[in-house]
Design a protein around this motif. Structure first.
Motif, PDB file in Angstrom:
ATOM      1  N   ASN A   1       0.826  -1.197   0.000  1.00 17.63           N
ATOM      2  CA  ASN A   1       0.000   0.000   0.000  1.00 17.63           C
ATOM      3  C   ASN A   1       0.864   1.252   0.000  1.00 17.63           C
ATOM      4  O   ASN A   1       1.978   1.247   0.517  1.00 17.63           O
ATOM      5  N   GLU A   2       0.334   2.344  -0.549  1.00 19.29           N
ATOM      6  CA  GLU A   2       1.055   3.606  -0.564  1.00 19.29           C
ATOM      7  C   GLU A   2       1.133   4.145   0.857  1.00 19.29           C
ATOM      8  O   GLU A   2       0.146   4.159   1.595  1.00 19.29           O
ATOM      9  N   LEU A   3       2.322   4.570   1.249  1.00 18.65           N
ATOM     10  CA  LEU A   3       2.524   5.150   2.572  1.00 18.65           C
ATOM     11  C   LEU A   3       2.455   6.667   2.466  1.00 18.65           C
ATOM     12  O   LEU A   3       2.989   7.257   1.526  1.00 18.65           O
ATOM     13  N   ASN A   4       1.795   7.318   3.439  1.00 17.93           N
ATOM     14  CA  ASN A   4       1.557   8.754   3.373  1.00 17.93           C
ATOM     15  C   ASN A   4       2.379   9.568   4.367  1.00 17.93           C
ATOM     16  O   ASN A   4       2.565  10.771   4.165  1.00 17.93           O
ATOM     17  N   ASP A   5       2.850   8.956   5.452  1.00 17.80           N
ATOM     18  CA  ASP A   5       3.626   9.700   6.439  1.00 17.80           C
ATOM     19  C   ASP A   5       4.486   8.721   7.236  1.00 17.80           C
ATOM     20  O   ASP A   5       4.159   7.535   7.351  1.00 17.80           O
ATOM     21  N   ILE A   6       5.593   9.249   7.779  1.00 16.45           N
ATOM     22  CA  ILE A   6       6.494   8.443   8.595  1.00 16.45           C
ATOM     23  C   ILE A   6       6.995   9.319   9.732  1.00 16.45           C
ATOM     24  O   ILE A   6       7.181  10.530   9.561  1.00 16.45           O
ATOM     25  N   PHE A   7       7.176   8.718  10.899  1.00 17.29           N
ATOM     26  CA  PHE A   7       7.674   9.465  12.060  1.00 17.29           C
ATOM     27  C   PHE A   7       8.525   8.545  12.919  1.00 17.29           C
ATOM     28  O   PHE A   7       8.097   7.445  13.271  1.00 17.29           O
ATOM     29  N   PHE A   8       9.736   8.991  13.263  1.00 19.52           N
ATOM     30  CA  PHE A   8      10.615   8.242  14.152  1.00 19.52           C
ATOM     31  C   PHE A   8      10.726   8.983  15.481  1.00 19.52           C
ATOM     32  O   PHE A   8      11.018  10.174  15.503  1.00 19.52           O
ATOM     33  N   VAL A   9      10.477   8.282  16.579  1.00 13.91           N
ATOM     34  CA  VAL A   9      10.585   8.839  17.922  1.00 13.91           C
ATOM     35  C   VAL A   9      12.053   9.061  18.285  1.00 13.91           C
ATOM     36  O   VAL A   9      12.408  10.042  18.930  1.00 13.91           O
ATOM     37  N   ASP A  10      12.886   8.137  17.882  1.00 11.81           N
ATOM     38  CA  ASP A  10      14.325   8.241  18.106  1.00 11.81           C
ATOM     39  C   ASP A  10      15.027   7.598  16.915  1.00 11.81           C
ATOM     40  O   ASP A  10      14.395   7.327  15.891  1.00 11.81           O
TER      41      ASP A  10
END
Length: 92
Positions: free
Chosen positions: A33-42
Protein backbone atom coordinates in the motif's frame (compact mmCIF):
# COMPACT_ATOMS: atom_id res chain seq x y z
CA UNK A 1 2.29 -33.34 -35.58
CA UNK A 2 -0.94 -32.59 -33.69
CA UNK A 3 0.32 -34.63 -30.76
CA UNK A 4 3.53 -32.57 -30.62
CA UNK A 5 1.60 -29.27 -30.73
CA UNK A 6 -0.67 -30.49 -27.94
CA UNK A 7 2.31 -31.43 -25.73
CA UNK A 8 4.03 -28.12 -26.50
CA UNK A 9 0.84 -26.23 -25.56
CA UNK A 10 0.65 -28.04 -22.23
CA UNK A 11 4.28 -27.23 -21.47
CA UNK A 12 3.85 -23.55 -22.37
CA UNK A 13 0.71 -23.24 -20.25
CA UNK A 14 2.14 -25.12 -17.25
CA UNK A 15 5.62 -23.53 -17.19
CA UNK A 16 4.56 -20.19 -15.59
CA UNK A 17 2.95 -22.07 -12.69
CA UNK A 18 6.34 -23.62 -11.87
CA UNK A 19 8.01 -20.21 -11.94
CA UNK A 20 5.52 -18.68 -9.47
CA UNK A 21 5.63 -21.55 -6.96
CA UNK A 22 8.47 -20.08 -4.89
CA UNK A 23 7.58 -16.40 -5.12
CA UNK A 24 7.16 -14.24 -2.03
CA UNK A 25 6.57 -10.53 -1.57
CA UNK A 26 9.94 -8.72 -1.64
CA UNK A 27 9.52 -5.07 -2.54
CA UNK A 28 8.09 -3.02 -1.02
CA UNK A 29 8.27 -5.21 2.05
CA UNK A 30 6.19 -5.83 4.22
CA UNK A 31 3.24 -4.45 2.26
CA UNK A 32 2.26 -2.88 -1.05
CA UNK A 33 0.00 0.00 0.00
CA UNK A 34 1.05 3.61 -0.56
CA UNK A 35 2.52 5.15 2.57
CA UNK A 36 1.56 8.75 3.37
CA UNK A 37 3.63 9.70 6.44
CA UNK A 38 6.49 8.44 8.59
CA UNK A 39 7.67 9.47 12.06
CA UNK A 40 10.61 8.24 14.15
CA UNK A 41 10.59 8.84 17.92
CA UNK A 42 14.33 8.24 18.11
CA UNK A 43 17.06 6.80 15.90
CA UNK A 44 15.58 3.30 16.16
CA UNK A 45 11.81 3.38 16.64
CA UNK A 46 9.31 4.73 14.14
CA UNK A 47 5.96 4.30 12.40
CA UNK A 48 4.67 4.78 8.88
CA UNK A 49 1.00 5.00 7.88
CA UNK A 50 -0.81 4.80 4.56
CA UNK A 51 -3.65 3.62 2.39
CA UNK A 52 -6.00 0.78 3.36
CA UNK A 53 -5.37 1.44 7.05
CA UNK A 54 -1.73 0.38 6.84
CA UNK A 55 0.45 0.90 9.91
CA UNK A 56 4.02 -0.36 9.94
CA UNK A 57 6.55 0.12 12.75
CA UNK A 58 10.22 -0.45 13.12
CA UNK A 59 12.41 -0.92 16.17
CA UNK A 60 15.72 -1.12 14.28
CA UNK A 61 16.08 2.13 12.32
CA UNK A 62 13.85 0.91 9.49
CA UNK A 63 15.87 -2.21 8.66
CA UNK A 64 12.79 -4.34 9.34
CA UNK A 65 9.12 -3.48 9.72
CA UNK A 66 6.16 -5.08 11.49
CA UNK A 67 2.76 -4.71 9.85
CA UNK A 68 -0.61 -3.80 11.34
CA UNK A 69 -3.91 -2.75 9.77
CA UNK A 70 -6.22 -0.19 11.37
CA UNK A 71 -9.26 -1.22 9.35
CA UNK A 72 -9.72 2.28 7.97
CA UNK A 73 -9.73 3.52 4.40
CA UNK A 74 -6.72 5.79 4.59
CA UNK A 75 -4.26 6.98 7.20
CA UNK A 76 -2.73 10.36 6.41
CA UNK A 77 -0.37 11.37 9.22
CA UNK A 78 1.44 9.98 12.26
CA UNK A 79 3.13 11.78 15.16
CA UNK A 80 4.36 10.47 18.53
CA UNK A 81 5.57 12.33 21.63
CA UNK A 82 7.32 9.21 22.92
CA UNK A 83 7.23 5.41 22.45
CA UNK A 84 3.88 5.14 24.28
CA UNK A 85 1.94 8.25 23.19
CA UNK A 86 1.07 9.31 19.68
CA UNK A 87 -1.58 10.18 17.12
CA UNK A 88 -2.53 8.81 13.74
CA UNK A 89 -4.95 10.80 11.59
CA UNK A 90 -7.05 9.19 8.87
CA UNK A 91 -10.35 9.00 7.04
CA UNK A 92 -13.45 6.92 7.90
Amino acid sequence: MKKHLFILSIIILAFPAFLHAGWSWQNPYPQANELNDIFFVDANRGWAVGDSGTIIYSQDSGNSWDLQYAGLTQLNAVWFTDWDHGWIVGEN
